[in-house]
Write an enzyme that holds these catalytic residues in place. Structure first.
Site, PDB file in Angstrom:
ATOM      1  N   GLY A 215       0.820  -1.202   0.000  1.00  0.00           N
ATOM      2  CA  GLY A 215       0.000   0.000   0.000  1.00  0.00           C
ATOM      3  C   GLY A 215       0.854   1.252   0.000  1.00  0.00           C
TER       4      GLY A 215
ATOM      5  N   GLY B 135       1.908   5.459   0.965  1.00  0.00           N
ATOM      6  CA  GLY B 135       1.922   6.423   2.051  1.00  0.00           C
ATOM      7  C   GLY B 135       2.788   6.043   3.240  1.00  0.00           C
TER       8      GLY B 135
ATOM      9  N   CYS C   1       5.498  -5.307   1.921  1.00  0.00           N
ATOM     10  CA  CYS C   1       5.502  -3.867   1.674  1.00  0.00           C
ATOM     11  C   CYS C   1       4.922  -3.099   2.868  1.00  0.00           C
ATOM     12  CB  CYS C   1       4.752  -3.572   0.377  1.00  0.00           C
ATOM     13  SG  CYS C   1       4.942  -1.887  -0.244  1.00  0.00           S
ATOM     14  N   LEU C   2       3.803  -2.420   2.714  1.00  0.00           N
ATOM     15  CA  LEU C   2       3.185  -1.710   3.828  1.00  0.00           C
ATOM     16  C   LEU C   2       2.801  -2.683   4.932  1.00  0.00           C
ATOM     17  CD1 LEU C   2       2.127   1.018   4.937  1.00  0.00           C
ATOM     18  CD2 LEU C   2      -0.063   0.485   3.877  1.00  0.00           C
TER      19      LEU C   2
ATOM     20  N   GLN D  45       5.659  -3.203   7.144  1.00  0.00           N
ATOM     21  CA  GLN D  45       5.888  -2.059   8.016  1.00  0.00           C
ATOM     22  C   GLN D  45       4.877  -2.015   9.159  1.00  0.00           C
ATOM     23  OE1 GLN D  45       5.663   1.048   5.106  1.00  0.00           O
ATOM     24  NE2 GLN D  45       7.590   0.476   4.117  1.00  0.00           N
TER      25      GLN D  45
ATOM     26  N   GLY E 123       8.931   3.918  -0.088  1.00  0.00           N
ATOM     27  CA  GLY E 123       9.667   5.119   0.277  1.00  0.00           C
ATOM     28  C   GLY E 123       9.893   5.237   1.767  1.00  0.00           C
ATOM     29  N   PHE E 124       9.378   4.261   2.531  1.00  0.00           N
ATOM     30  CA  PHE E 124       9.595   4.195   3.970  1.00  0.00           C
ATOM     31  C   PHE E 124      10.233   2.847   4.285  1.00  0.00           C
ATOM     32  CE2 PHE E 124       6.355   7.349   3.419  1.00  0.00           C
ATOM     33  CZ  PHE E 124       6.546   8.270   4.437  1.00  0.00           C
TER      34      PHE E 124
ATOM     35  N   HIS F  58       8.164  -7.179  -3.083  1.00  0.00           N
ATOM     36  CA  HIS F  58       6.952  -7.731  -3.681  1.00  0.00           C
ATOM     37  C   HIS F  58       7.208  -9.127  -4.239  1.00  0.00           C
ATOM     38  CE1 HIS F  58       4.319  -4.074  -3.731  1.00  0.00           C
ATOM     39  NE2 HIS F  58       5.491  -3.528  -3.473  1.00  0.00           N
TER      40      HIS F  58
ATOM     41  N   GLU G  68       5.180 -11.075  -5.579  1.00  0.00           N
ATOM     42  CA  GLU G  68       4.395 -11.280  -6.800  1.00  0.00           C
ATOM     43  C   GLU G  68       4.992 -10.571  -8.011  1.00  0.00           C
ATOM     44  OE1 GLU G  68       3.223  -7.188  -5.779  1.00  0.00           O
ATOM     45  OE2 GLU G  68       3.845  -8.969  -4.658  1.00  0.00           O
TER      46      GLU G  68
END
EC number: 6.3.5.5
Length: 377
Positions: free
Chosen positions: A238, A240, A266-267, A270, A310-311, A350, A352
């Protein structure tokens, strides 16, 4: 396609080019992606929400576009920057040119840009705000206003903006030549997948491995998920900043207490890290591409991965029960962890791909193994 276009960055850099998409303006964080192919998958990846993507490969659009390569229900990238758009496209699966696709999806894009110069600038100074404006009346001053209004990605909770609004079922498997998308005959594992901006190919990858998925909105409570009696829980990619996603962090904490196998990417990676008390930080040099080398610390092997973030998780803030499993060979940033006392694992990249290699597909297999062990216990 003779309409002039303007690209302006927050540091004052100005690039003049040609509009190749929807006429208008777009603002967001300007990043670069090093993938040679997969531009349609990149454009439709919800993780690119509020980002203007620079593609470093010089010729983009050669193979056109088609409905099967979309990773979500719409284009989420705020804008597109390329060097050259070919006059013709050719592929046996193509149904539309990239130009027509961008116009239909109201996506602002600019070509005839020195993407080498732009990429070097972003590589030296880091990702930054930017704006694209089309038309003869486009001005640097107007672009600067848009950049100021956008601000920064820090503090932006975008997952709930791109998430589905209603729960739905997913059984469709991966694409096979001559067959299309194939649904397996048997799917013995029921997985609840949190949609923080999920790509369809991760759902297909899990479905092909025997998972029947119930996809739920980002703000679904842990209690509602557990009421579905899943064999495991998947936390998607995701866009942000992960820290404002307090609803996701709280849900993960409660789900971990249940003992259900959990896998995040990914998100999702985190959010798991934040749920166990770690911290995240904004990367100066974000990861976007399909050729990122990552070391599996358990086997010592190097895998090539698809990345889009980006995080990052600050490895120094991990608790004692979190074991580091993967690290980036570009900058040594944390790429994966697993908990020593719970069936919980996660990966920053990722598995996938779409686009990119599937070298880390074995992580999905490990998730399946955790669910199988839990069912047999």
């Amino acid at each position: 396609m003779n309409t002039p276009a303007l690209l302006v960055l927050a540091d004052g850099s100005v690039f003049h080019g040609t509009s190749i998409g929807y006429e208008g303006s777009a603002s967001g964080e300007v990043v670069f992606n090093t993938s040679m192919t997969g531009y349609q998958e990149i454009l439709t990846d919800p993780s690119y929400c509020k980002q203007i993507v620079t593609l470093t490969y010089p010729h983009i659009g050669n193979t056109g576009t088609n409905a099967e390569d979309e990773e979500s229900r719409s284009v989420y990238a705020a804008g597109l920057i390329i060097r050259d758009l070919p006059l013709l496209h050719s592929n046996f699966r193509a149904s539309e040119s990239l130009h027509d696709y961008l116009v239909r999806n109201e996506t602002v894009a600019i070509a005839d840009i020195d993407t080498r110069r732009l990429t070097m600038l972003l590589r030296e100074k880091g990702a930054q705000g930017g704006a694209i404006l089309t038309g003869a009346d486009a001005t640097v001053e107007k672009a600067q206003e848009l950049i100021a209004a956008f601000g920064s990605m820090v503090g932006k909770d975008l997952a709930k903006e791109v998430s589905c609004t209603e729960t739905y079922e997913w059984t469709e498997g991966e694409w096979e030549l001559g067959k299309g998308f194939v649904t397996p005959d048997k799917q013995p594992y029921h997985v609840v997948a949190y949609d923080f901006g999920v790509k369809t190919n991760i759902l297909r990858m899990l479905a092909s491995r025997g998972c029947r998925l119930t996809v739920v909105p980002a703000q679904t409570s842990a209690e509602d998920v557990l009421a579905l009696n899943p064999d495991g829980v998947f936390l998607s990619n995701g866009p942000g900043d992960p820290e404002p996603c307090t609803y996701g962090i709280e849900a993960v904490q409660k789900l971990m207490e249940s003992g259900k196998p959990i896998f995040g990417i990914c998100l999702g990676h985190q959010l798991i890290s934040l749920a166990i008390g770690a911290k995240t930080l904004k990367m100066r040099f974000s990861h976007h591409g399909a050729n990122h080398p990552v070391q599996d610390l358990d086997s010592g092997k190097v895998v090539i991965t698809s990345q889009n973030h980006g995080f990052a998780v600050d490895a120094d803030t991990l608790p004692a029960n979190a074991r580091i499993t993967h690290k980036s060979l570009f900058d040594n940033t944390l790429q994966g962890i697993e908990l020593t006392d719970k069936p919980v694992s996660c990966f920053q990249g990722h598995p996938e791909a779409s686009p990119g290699p599937q070298d880390v597909g074995y992580l999905s297999d490990k998730f399946i193994g955790n669910m199988k062990a839990a069912k047999q216990a």
